[in-house]
Design a protein around this motif. Structure first.
Motif, PDB file in Angstrom:
ATOM      1  N   ARG A 129      -8.883 -13.450   2.666  1.00  0.00           N
ATOM      2  CA  ARG A 129      -9.046 -12.259   1.827  1.00  0.00           C
ATOM      3  C   ARG A 129     -10.359 -11.558   2.165  1.00  0.00           C
ATOM      4  O   ARG A 129     -11.403 -12.191   2.314  1.00  0.00           O
TER       5      ARG A 129
ATOM      6  N   ILE B 106     -13.937  -3.928   3.009  1.00  0.00           N
ATOM      7  CA  ILE B 106     -12.865  -3.367   2.181  1.00  0.00           C
ATOM      8  C   ILE B 106     -12.761  -1.871   2.445  1.00  0.00           C
ATOM      9  O   ILE B 106     -11.659  -1.343   2.603  1.00  0.00           O
TER      10      ILE B 106
ATOM     11  N   PHE C 244      -6.827  -6.980   0.489  1.00  0.00           N
ATOM     12  CA  PHE C 244      -6.644  -6.977   1.938  1.00  0.00           C
ATOM     13  C   PHE C 244      -6.937  -8.353   2.498  1.00  0.00           C
ATOM     14  O   PHE C 244      -7.782  -9.080   1.977  1.00  0.00           O
ATOM     15  N   GLU C 245      -6.231  -8.675   3.569  1.00  0.00           N
ATOM     16  CA  GLU C 245      -6.479  -9.914   4.306  1.00  0.00           C
ATOM     17  C   GLU C 245      -6.661  -9.585   5.766  1.00  0.00           C
ATOM     18  O   GLU C 245      -6.000  -8.690   6.300  1.00  0.00           O
ATOM     19  N   ARG C 246      -7.549 -10.309   6.383  1.00  0.00           N
ATOM     20  CA  ARG C 246      -7.740 -10.243   7.835  1.00  0.00           C
ATOM     21  C   ARG C 246      -7.836 -11.666   8.339  1.00  0.00           C
ATOM     22  O   ARG C 246      -8.585 -12.472   7.787  1.00  0.00           O
TER      23      ARG C 246
ATOM     24  N   ILE D 122       0.837  -1.201   0.000  1.00  0.00           N
ATOM     25  CA  ILE D 122       0.000   0.000   0.000  1.00  0.00           C
ATOM     26  C   ILE D 122       0.868   1.244   0.000  1.00  0.00           C
ATOM     27  O   ILE D 122       0.628   2.183  -0.771  1.00  0.00           O
TER      28      ILE D 122
ATOM     29  N   ILE E  10      -4.312  -4.315  -5.402  1.00  0.00           N
ATOM     30  CA  ILE E  10      -4.166  -4.444  -3.957  1.00  0.00           C
ATOM     31  C   ILE E  10      -5.354  -5.239  -3.429  1.00  0.00           C
ATOM     32  O   ILE E  10      -6.480  -5.037  -3.875  1.00  0.00           O
TER      33      ILE E  10
ATOM     34  N   GLU F 252      -8.659   2.531   7.225  1.00  0.00           N
ATOM     35  CA  GLU F 252      -7.647   2.231   8.248  1.00  0.00           C
ATOM     36  C   GLU F 252      -6.243   2.463   7.703  1.00  0.00           C
ATOM     37  O   GLU F 252      -5.402   3.069   8.376  1.00  0.00           O
ATOM     38  N   HIS F 253      -5.975   1.993   6.501  1.00  0.00           N
ATOM     39  CA  HIS F 253      -4.635   2.146   5.942  1.00  0.00           C
ATOM     40  C   HIS F 253      -4.290   3.605   5.649  1.00  0.00           C
ATOM     41  O   HIS F 253      -3.170   4.030   5.914  1.00  0.00           O
TER      42      HIS F 253
ATOM     43  N   CYS G 134     -10.915  -1.317   5.596  1.00  0.00           N
ATOM     44  CA  CYS G 134      -9.480  -1.539   5.417  1.00  0.00           C
ATOM     45  C   CYS G 134      -8.823  -0.338   4.742  1.00  0.00           C
ATOM     46  O   CYS G 134      -7.744   0.097   5.141  1.00  0.00           O
ATOM     47  N   ILE G 135      -9.480   0.193   3.708  1.00  0.00           N
ATOM     48  CA  ILE G 135      -8.942   1.350   2.998  1.00  0.00           C
ATOM     49  C   ILE G 135      -8.796   2.526   3.953  1.00  0.00           C
ATOM     50  O   ILE G 135      -7.735   3.162   4.025  1.00  0.00           O
TER      51      ILE G 135
ATOM     52  N   VAL H 219      -7.615  -1.107  -5.427  1.00  0.00           N
ATOM     53  CA  VAL H 219      -8.298  -2.330  -4.981  1.00  0.00           C
ATOM     54  C   VAL H 219      -9.232  -2.820  -6.080  1.00  0.00           C
ATOM     55  O   VAL H 219      -9.238  -4.006  -6.438  1.00  0.00           O
TER      56      VAL H 219
END
Length: 77
Positions: free
Chosen positions: A44, A51, A38-40, A6, A36, A57-58, A54-55, A31
């Motif tokens: 995936r 999603i 994301f995994e948690r 990222i 890109i 947060e990043h 995640c975006i 994304v």
């Protein structure tokens, strides 16, 4: 210290011309294009609302991560 994917995608966009919203849109585009993912907890993330989380947060934690990697300087205010 190697960049995360990222940070590698977004670092060129941190030229001072983009605000938080523009960075969110840019990351969402990466994304959507499949550049890109994301995994948690080893899985995936596929749920659109997750999603988006995640975006956000990043983007919101990226300045601290870049400062920790000595890629940006954080001046005391």
């Amino acid at each position: 210290m190697p960049l995360g994917i990222i940070e590698a995608w977004l670092l060129p966009e941190l030229d001072g011309t983009r605000d938080r919203e523009a960075l969110l849109v840019s990351l969402e585009k990466h994304v959507r294009e499949g550049k890109i993912a994301f995994e948690r907890q080893g899985s995936r993330v596929v749920d659109p609302s997750k999603i988006d989380e995640c975006i956000t947060e990043h983007i919101d934690t990226m300045p601290a991560r870049l400062a920790a990697q000595k890629l940006v300087r954080v001046d005391a205010q």
